[in-house]
Design a protein around this motif. Structure first.
Motif, PDB file in Angstrom:
ATOM      1  N   UNK A   1      59.293  62.620  22.411  1.00  0.00           N
ATOM      2  CA  UNK A   1      59.038  64.030  22.703  1.00  0.00           C
ATOM      3  C   UNK A   1      59.716  64.465  23.997  1.00  0.00           C
ATOM      4  N   UNK A   2      60.355  65.639  23.950  1.00  0.00           N
ATOM      5  CA  UNK A   2      60.953  66.216  25.154  1.00  0.00           C
ATOM      6  C   UNK A   2      59.848  66.710  26.103  1.00  0.00           C
ATOM      7  N   UNK A   3      58.835  67.354  25.546  1.00  0.00           N
ATOM      8  CA  UNK A   3      57.692  67.811  26.343  1.00  0.00           C
ATOM      9  C   UNK A   3      56.509  66.910  26.005  1.00  0.00           C
ATOM     10  N   UNK A   4      56.160  66.021  26.923  1.00  0.00           N
ATOM     11  CA  UNK A   4      55.199  64.981  26.551  1.00  0.00           C
ATOM     12  C   UNK A   4      54.000  64.860  27.485  1.00  0.00           C
ATOM     13  N   UNK A   5      53.673  65.903  28.224  1.00  0.00           N
ATOM     14  CA  UNK A   5      52.494  65.835  29.098  1.00  0.00           C
ATOM     15  C   UNK A   5      51.235  65.591  28.278  1.00  0.00           C
ATOM     16  N   UNK A   6      51.115  66.292  27.145  1.00  0.00           N
ATOM     17  CA  UNK A   6      49.919  66.108  26.311  1.00  0.00           C
ATOM     18  C   UNK A   6      49.867  64.696  25.736  1.00  0.00           C
ATOM     19  N   UNK A   7      51.042  64.095  25.476  1.00  0.00           N
ATOM     20  CA  UNK A   7      51.076  62.735  24.936  1.00  0.00           C
ATOM     21  C   UNK A   7      50.574  61.726  25.977  1.00  0.00           C
ATOM     22  N   UNK A   8      51.001  61.892  27.224  1.00  0.00           N
ATOM     23  CA  UNK A   8      50.487  61.023  28.288  1.00  0.00           C
ATOM     24  C   UNK A   8      48.973  61.192  28.425  1.00  0.00           C
ATOM     25  N   UNK A   9      48.496  62.425  28.340  1.00  0.00           N
ATOM     26  CA  UNK A   9      47.062  62.674  28.480  1.00  0.00           C
ATOM     27  C   UNK A   9      46.283  61.980  27.370  1.00  0.00           C
ATOM     28  N   UNK A  10      46.805  62.080  26.151  1.00  0.00           N
ATOM     29  CA  UNK A  10      46.107  61.443  25.033  1.00  0.00           C
ATOM     30  C   UNK A  10      46.181  59.918  25.135  1.00  0.00           C
ATOM     31  N   UNK A  11      47.339  59.410  25.571  1.00  0.00           N
ATOM     32  CA  UNK A  11      47.466  57.955  25.679  1.00  0.00           C
ATOM     33  C   UNK A  11      46.505  57.385  26.709  1.00  0.00           C
TER      34      UNK A  11
END
Length: 890
Positions: free
Chosen positions: A775-785
């Motif tokens: 993902x280019x925009x991955x702030x939400x992915x870090x939060x979920x991880x």
């Protein structure tokens, strides 16, 4: 406010070296790269191309501690008399506007309108809400078609809300000198004789009663000459008819005006009131209102004046382009304003000033309205805003001495933000050190905010400036100027990758047009025309009329020039590019591709719809709604149009009506989008757990219909979420895996959740890592991880989230909770306060209130509770906490 207030010093800077055509009107590859520019002219061009304007002075109410102000407002609302509530909601609106909270602003305006205690306040706030909802007429039409009345801010029944107030109710017949009063009286007007009932006429007013029944000679006369009283025979006949029937039903407007003047002269209150209301009923246009307002103000006609005012306000902003209307608002004296708007003068001129500033902040009209706003301000907070706004306008008009006086007045009244205006004026006058010291004094005496360091950075150079901007970003990461300045400085030092990384930091969480423009300039200087056109097309998607370089060049012109230096994509190329960007979660890139596709003969309705989805994902709701309306406009069929209308209704909070549109569409044709909309709306609107099976069935029906992989991936992802909620994990996993096969990258998050629910945290962590990598925009992915690892890795992931998107509140809450568990109460509260300083978030305030309660700080807890209830007055947990804390207040 829609107006951009640039700084005066930056406005005076002439970018004379800028010539965009010189960068573009050459063969591709002939311009040397930025690193190899050696001539002074090239360096000058680069410096001009990437020049960063100074941050604007915002004409808003910006208290240093907005939490304290919101808490005070809430406390006062609990105990103030009803007539003061709308003023408090207006102040709340001003606070939220300074914070940039659009939804909360509207809610406060709506509350002011609902709590209005006078018809004049109702008119002002209703018109203000209508002004704020410009461009949403379609929504009202769609609701009307669904049988739902949307005219909540429609015409006010002024006549019904302004009752007649008589000082004398009746006059009794008396005998004089032992003679019976004559039954009739004849009024002569020129050669005309009008026979009237003496007692009916005498009952109209005390002067007539005294003349016809009292000790005057007329009481014994049957024939009285009224020729010198500016009333015509027709007018007198109408008055006689009114005395008998109480009606003016068949009277022309001109005759009504004549009767009105006569009624005022002879104190005929019922007659004057009837003329007032009859004339008010005739106001149907701006021209009517202009003509009649003069009579209303001269003859003290409250109903007519309010009706004319309503006609003007319902015609905002256009009516302020009419000099006749502006003159009425500009030159009304105190008594006339009382007739026109009652006690709501401050609210009225607040509205007029805002509209005028949006039209032209430098106009005489704007300045005049703001001068009147200063005059009507009733307390310090109203004066702070009025002085500050007028100071901003005087600064734009280069009226420096007056601007300085106004900013000083605002500052002395307690508006610390006005020091920005004083600092800019000091700099313009050549007193740069004074400006620096003025900001330093503020920083040293109160708890500093990001804008203070940002402003101080303008008045020194080198490392000190950089340090202040770093501090500004630390305190308020939503300020765009620090990122832009750092990025431009790095670019001028030929540190290209660092410059792009810096501007990408802010664009990762805030799609600011000025930041996109700066990045466009970087790409232009680097001759990366493909990236440049991507950014300019994103700009034009967000704002079709956007102008670059401080408004001097249309963005569309730049696009035309850059277009000559990029390859033309076929329709197939565009779809391939869109899939690539969509799957890599490159939303800005996807926007650009869709913009380009819209130039082709492709089905535009579908493309505008895709555009709206991306804009919602990028938190640009106004632009998304504009795209949805364009989708409806370009729909190729009736069933497609109904789907877009359904989404318009759903996105504006009208879920049931949106659901009905989906069903109407399905009746015409079974389509993917209709089933998808129905499933989405049903899942969101129903609290019944049993509706899950219906949602599953609808999504399965959608997947059976023709569509492209982008939308089918979304449907599979949604279907997987429903299965997870129903604990059908195998089916959910299948959905997510199938979505990933067609490159719906976000399905990694759903699959990770399935792994986690199967007690396989390692697999869940790994799945989210794949999303982060793609993902280019991955702030939400870090939060979920962060939910799928131990505390140290969680902490690292959430620190990354805050770096990538400081507006996401969960990381602050998590870190604060960890600190609280470790009995580090002060640090925990500090962590929440760090975010609260730049984001008015209910959950942050709620948690900080609970922390204050825990450590026994009742006043701190009560303050946060009240501020949180200003953000959401109906939040149940917040209400319970507030009640509990309030019971402990000393």
């Amino acid at each position: 406010m829609r107006t951009f207030f640039p700084s005066e010093s930056c406005k005076e800077t002439q970018l004379s070296a800028l010539n965009p055509q010189s960068w573009l009107q050459v063969e591709r590859g002939k311009l040397s790269k930025i690193a190899s520019h050696s001539s002074s002219s090239s360096s000058s061009s680069i410096e001009s191309l990437i020049k960063v304007p100074e941050p604007p002075i915002l004409p808003f109410f910006k208290p240093v501690d907005y939490v304290e102000v919101l808490a005070q407002i809430h406390e006062e609302l609990e105990s103030c008399p009803p007539q003061d509530r709308s003023k408090l909601y207006l102040l709340q609106f001003q606070v939220f506007r300074g914070l940039g909270e659009g939804k909360l602003m509207r809610r406060s305006l709506r509350s002011a309108w609902q709590k209005a205690s006078t018809v004049h306040e109702k008119l002002v706030f209703g018109a203000w809400l209508k002004y704020e909802k410009q461009g949403e007429e379609l929504i009202a039409d769609l609701l009307a078609n669904c049988g739902k009345c949307a005219q909540e801010f429609g015409p006010v029944d002024i006549s019904g809300q302004l009752p007649l107030q008589l000082s004398v109710s009746s006059y009794e017949t008396v005998s004089m000198n032992g003679n019976q009063i004559l039954k009739n009286v004849i009024f002569r007007i020129g050669d005309d004789k009008i026979v009237c009932d003496r007692q009916k006429i005498s009952s109209l007013a005390a002067p007539f009663h005294a003349m016809l029944n009292g000790c005057f000679s007329e009481s014994l006369c049957e024939d009285i000459d009224l020729s010198e009283n500016n009333i015509s025979a027709s007018g007198m006949r109408a008055i006689d008819e009114f005395s008998k029937t109480g009606s003016l039903s068949e009277v022309s407007p001109n005759l009504l005006l004549e009767i009105l003047v006569f009624a005022n002269k002879f104190c005929c209150e019922r007659l004057r009131d009837a003329c007032d209301r009859k004339l008010a009923s005739l106001v149907s246009s701006r021209d009517d209102a202009v003509e009649l307002m003069e009579y209303a103000l001269e003859e003290n006609c409250r109903v007519l004046a309010a009706s004319c005012l309503q006609a003007f306000l319902n015609d905002l902003p256009d009516c302020l382009n009419d000099n006749r209307v502006v003159e009425i608002f500009r030159h009304a004296d105190r008594q006339q304003r009382l007739i026109m708007v009652g006690p709501a003068s401050y609210s009225l001129y607040c509205l007029l000033s805002e509209v005028a500033m949006n039209l032209d902040p430098q106009s005489d009209t704007t300045a005049c309205f703001l001068e009147q706003l200063v005059e009507f301000a009733e307390n310090d907070q109203q004066r702070q805003l009025a002085f500050h706004q007028l100071g901003c306008v005087r600064l734009l008009r280069r009226e420096y001495e007056e601007a300085e006086r106004l900013f000083e007045a605002s500052l002395n009244a307690g508006h610390i933000y006005s020091v920005v205006g004083l600092a800019r004026l000091g700099y313009i006058k050549g007193h740069k050190l004074w400006s620096y010291e003025k900001l330093s004094s503020v920083i040293s005496t109160i708890s500093p905010l990001g804008w203070m360091y940002q402003e101080r950075s303008l008045y020194h150079e080198g490392d000190q400036r950089w340090e202040d901007l770093e501090k500004a970003t630390e305190l308020d990461p939503t300020l765009t100027y620090p990122y832009m300045y750092r990025a431009a400085s790095l670019m001028l030092k030929e540190n290209v990758q660092a410059a792009l990384a810096e501007i990408n930091r802010v664009l990762g969480f805030k799609l600011a047009l000025e930041c996109l423009e700066l990045r466009f300039c970087f790409y232009l200087a680097l001759e990366d025309y493909q990236s440049a056109i991507c950014d300019v097309q994103a700009i034009l998607t967000l704002s079709p009329d956007y102008r670059m370089f401080e408004g001097r060049v249309a963005a569309s012109q730049f696009r035309t020039l850059v277009r000559e230096h990029v390859e033309n994509w076929t329709t197939a190329d565009c779809w391939l590019q869109l899939y690539d960007r969509w799957s890599s979660v490159d939303d800005i890139g996807s926007l650009s591709v869709i913009y380009q596709m819209l130039e082709s003969d492709a089905a535009k309705g579908v493309l505008y719809f895709r555009q709206s989805l991306l804009l919602l994902r990028l938190n640009c709701p106004e632009a998304a709604m504009r795209s949805l309306q364009l989708a409806r406009q370009h729909a190729s069929s009736e069933h497609e149009r109904l789907v877009y209308e359904g989404w318009i209704l759903y996105d504006t909070g009208h879920c049931e009506e949106g659901l009905q549109k989906a069903e109407d569409s399905i009746k015409i044709k079974r389509s993917f989008e209709a089933f998808f909309l129905k499933a989405y709306a049903l899942a969101d609107s129903s609290q019944d757990p049993s509706c899950s099976s219906t949602v599953v069935s609808l999504l399965e029906d959608a997947l059976k219909c023709p569509s492209d992989r982008l939308r089918k991936g979304q449907a599979l992802n949604n279907l997987g979420s429903v299965y997870v909620d129903c604990q059908r994990l195998d089916l959910a996993a299948d959905c997510y895996i199938n979505a990933l096969k067609i490159r719906h990258t976000r399905a990694h998050q759903g699959l990770a959740r399935v792994h986690f629910l199967r007690n396989d945290k390692t697999a869940a962590y790994d799945e989210m890592t794949k999303l982060i990598e793609k993902a280019r925009n991955n702030a939400s992915a870090y939060e979920k991880r962060s939910e799928y690892c131990d505390r140290e890795l969680t902490k690292a992931d959430l620190e990354m989230v805050t770096r990538l998107d400081p507006l996401r509140v969960y990381p602050y809450r998590y870190r604060a909770a960890v600190l609280m568990d470790s009995r580090k109460e002060k640090e925990a509260i500090g962590e929440l306060s760090r975010a609260i300083a730049f984001k008015a978030d209910l959950h942050l305030l709620h948690l900080r209130a609970a922390f204050h309660e825990h450590i026994g700080d009742v006043l701190g807890a009560l303050r946060d509770c009240r501020a949180a209830l200003s953000v959401d007055p109906n939040h149940q947990e917040m209400l319970e906490l507030h009640s509990r804390v309030n019971s402990h207040e000393p």
